[in-house]
Design an enzyme around this catalytic site. Structure first.
Site, short mmCIF file in Angstrom:
data_model
loop_
_atom_site.label_atom_id
_atom_site.label_comp_id
_atom_site.label_asym_id
_atom_site.label_seq_id
_atom_site.Cartn_x
_atom_site.Cartn_y
_atom_site.Cartn_z
N GLU A 13 59.27 -121.33 -0.74
CA GLU A 13 60.45 -120.67 -1.31
C GLU A 13 61.49 -120.30 -0.25
OE1 GLU A 13 59.01 -117.45 -3.75
OE2 GLU A 13 58.08 -118.81 -5.17
N ARG A 31 45.45 -123.66 -2.77
CA ARG A 31 46.65 -123.51 -1.94
C ARG A 31 46.64 -122.11 -1.31
NH1 ARG A 31 52.60 -121.76 -3.44
NH2 ARG A 31 53.42 -122.04 -1.35
N GLU A 85 53.14 -122.89 -7.98
CA GLU A 85 52.93 -121.52 -8.48
C GLU A 85 53.40 -121.45 -9.92
OE1 GLU A 85 54.67 -118.30 -6.20
OE2 GLU A 85 54.10 -119.24 -4.31
N ASN A 120 57.65 -123.88 -7.84
CA ASN A 120 57.16 -122.57 -8.26
C ASN A 120 58.01 -122.15 -9.46
OD1 ASN A 120 55.68 -122.85 -5.95
ND2 ASN A 120 56.55 -121.09 -4.88
N TYR A 160 58.38 -119.60 -12.78
CA TYR A 160 57.92 -118.40 -13.49
C TYR A 160 58.66 -118.21 -14.81
CZ TYR A 160 55.15 -117.25 -9.48
OH TYR A 160 54.19 -117.31 -8.50
N HIS A 191 54.54 -118.86 4.60
CA HIS A 191 54.72 -118.08 3.36
C HIS A 191 55.10 -116.66 3.80
CE1 HIS A 191 53.50 -117.93 -1.12
NE2 HIS A 191 54.11 -116.78 -0.86
O1 IFM Z 1 53.86 -113.36 -5.19
C1 IFM Z 1 54.95 -114.22 -5.13
C2 IFM Z 1 54.70 -115.34 -4.16
O2 IFM Z 1 54.38 -114.88 -2.89
C3 IFM Z 1 55.92 -116.21 -4.05
N1 IFM Z 1 56.36 -116.65 -5.36
C4 IFM Z 1 56.50 -115.67 -6.38
C5 IFM Z 1 55.25 -114.83 -6.50
C6 IFM Z 1 55.42 -113.77 -7.60
O3 IFM Z 1 56.51 -112.97 -7.35
#
Ligand code: IFM
Length: 456
Positions: free
Chosen positions: A164, A75, A362, A292, A294, A119
């Site tokens: 995002e 990606r 992500e 995405n 985290y 992006h």
């Molecule tokens: O690096 C970023 C990415 O560009 C978008 N999502 C979160 C990642 C980490 O902060």
């Protein structure tokens, strides 16, 4: 790693401004991130993406690294100002040539490309006219998306429109920590609507060019964990934040609606932004939901000083909210909450059964390990993060979540936006002086997981 079928798509992810460099080469136009980075005080250490990982020139080496890792898909994002430097109809063929070279090299190495069209590197001339707060950007994005599909669609069959849009909207136009650095609620709400509209309009237009495409978008999503679930004020805030982050763009493409709680909260402002007939246009067949993920977000009762901001619509940051988050944290200050990934995938499966193809587009962690004297990067914390999140994803698949792909963020250390180069998310270490790449232990661990899952 249990739960993953043999044909699971294993990938790595990056984005153009974070890795390409060559910011002033081959006719690339200025993007909002070039301008933002050049503005004093916006980015840590006054760093910028002008050189980054020099992927623009080193992409063959990077593709060999992907091959060594054993991924089946990559990606990346296309830099809009490389194809259309002014954001208008004037093409830059050298930009198209670069992505043709990249795509052909990926395919020659057996790696499936998954481009993201946006992006975050908006052509600056579009921002000069208001950027995502200006409805005209929707049309410009549609034309750019069509041109990309016309150029690459014979070889690229899966696409993501936006990455995002929550960050585009709320970090870019409300609290200003990301480009273009605007702080204005009306602009933010307009961006929230125009990004949703842009996804729908571009998706329809791309399908008119080719009917064999799978198209989706990537949303940053989380679980809000409330410190006190019985507190009505906190529950209301939690619902608004969930609506703003997790539901706004999904409700738009699935149902042509926005969450009612937010429609009510911003009623007067939205009435001037959403035009008659717009809601019908938001609904669009979306084949892939990119997630995405985290960490979870921990939400405590708002502090008195936050209340006026919340009333205005500036809710706390998802991962920096004021609840008591558990240890450990990554270098971003984000708590490590692997079980949350399972919960989120199962929530998507439960709340939106229409979604039948989820990709984790992500997932990753910032830790700052450097090569040791033997040149080995012993990033054990990232190995743990990766393994625990993959185990959670595997459990979710076993319980019925339609998860088809996983993209580790990120292939390599890169420019982490307002944080500059200090926050390293890569499976591959990059020495930003020499640009030498070194596969970290986490990259080796990922490679073993992929190999084992294909054999299982
Ligand atoms: O690096 C970023 C990415 O560009 C978008 N999502 C979160 C990642 C980490 O902060």
């Amino acid at each position: 790693m249990e739960g993953f079928p043999k044909d699971f798509n294993w990938g790595v992810a990056t984005s153009s401004y974070q890795i390409e460099g060559a910011a002033f080469e081959d006719g690339r136009g200025e993007s909002i991130w070039d301008r933002f980075c050049a503005t004093p005080g916006k980015v840590a250490n006054s760093e910028d993406g002008s050189a980054a990982c020099d992927h623009y020139h080193r992409y063959p080496e990077d593709i060999q690294i992907m091959k060594q890792l054993g991924v089946s898909t990559y990606r990346f994002s296309i830099a809009w100002p490389r194809l259309f430097p002014m954001g208008n109809d004037v093409r830059e063929e050298r930009g198209f040539d670069f992505y043709n070279r990249l795509i052909n090299e990926l395919l020659a190495n057996g790696i499936k490309p998954l481009p993201t069209l946006y992006h975050w590197d908006l052509p600056q001339p579009l921002q000069d006219k208001g950027g995502w707060a200006n409805r005209e950007t929707v049309e410009a994005f549609k034309k750019y998306s069509v041109a990309a599909v016309e150029a690459f669609g014979d070889r690229v069959h899966e696409w993501l429109t936006l990455n995002e849009p929550w960050c585009v909207t709320w970090l870019g136009y409300m609290n200003g920590v990301h480009a273009p650095g605007v702080k204005n609620l009306d602009h933010a709400l307009a961006a929230a609507h125009h990004t949703a509209l842009a996804h729908a309009e571009a998706t329809r237009a791309m399908r008119e060019v080719r009917d064999d495409l799978k198209i989706g978008l990537a949303l940053n999503m989380t679980n809000y964990r409330l410190e006190d679930e019985s507190d009505p004020e906190l529950s209301e805030l939690g619902d608004l934040m969930d609506a703003q982050l997790n539901r706004w763009w999904i409700d738009a493409f699935l149902n042509g609606t926005y969450p009612q709680s937010l429609m009510d909260f911003h009623e007067e402002r939205l009435a001037t932004i959403i035009q008659p007939g717009d809601l019908d246009k938001l609904k669009v067949q979306t084949d892939i939901l990119g997630v995405n993920y985290y960490s979870d977000a921990f939400l405590g009762l708002p502090r008195p000083e936050d209340k006026p901001l919340i009333e205005e619509g500036l809710f706390p940051f998802p991962h920096r909210s004021n609840g008591s988050a558990p240890e450990p944290h990554t270098d971003m200050g984000w708590p490590v909450t692997p079980d949350g990934l399972e919960d989120l995938l199962l929530r998507i499966a439960r709340d939106w059964p229409e979604i039948t193809n989820i990709a984790i587009t992500e997932n990753g962690a910032a830790y700052d390990e450097e090569p040791n004297e033997d040149g080995v990067v012993e990033d054990a914390r990232r190995v743990d993060y990766l393994e625990s999140h993959l185990a959670a994803a595997g459990r979710a698949i076993q319980k019925g979540a339609p998860l088809k792909s996983y993209y580790a963020w990120s292939l390599m250390d890169n420019f982490e936006w307002a944080e500059g180069y200090n926050k390293r998310f890569g499976l591959v270490h990059v020495n930003f002086k020499t640009l030498k790449r070194t596969i970290k232990n986490s990259g080796k661990a990922y490679s073993k997981i992929i190999e084992a899952s294909r054999k299982a």
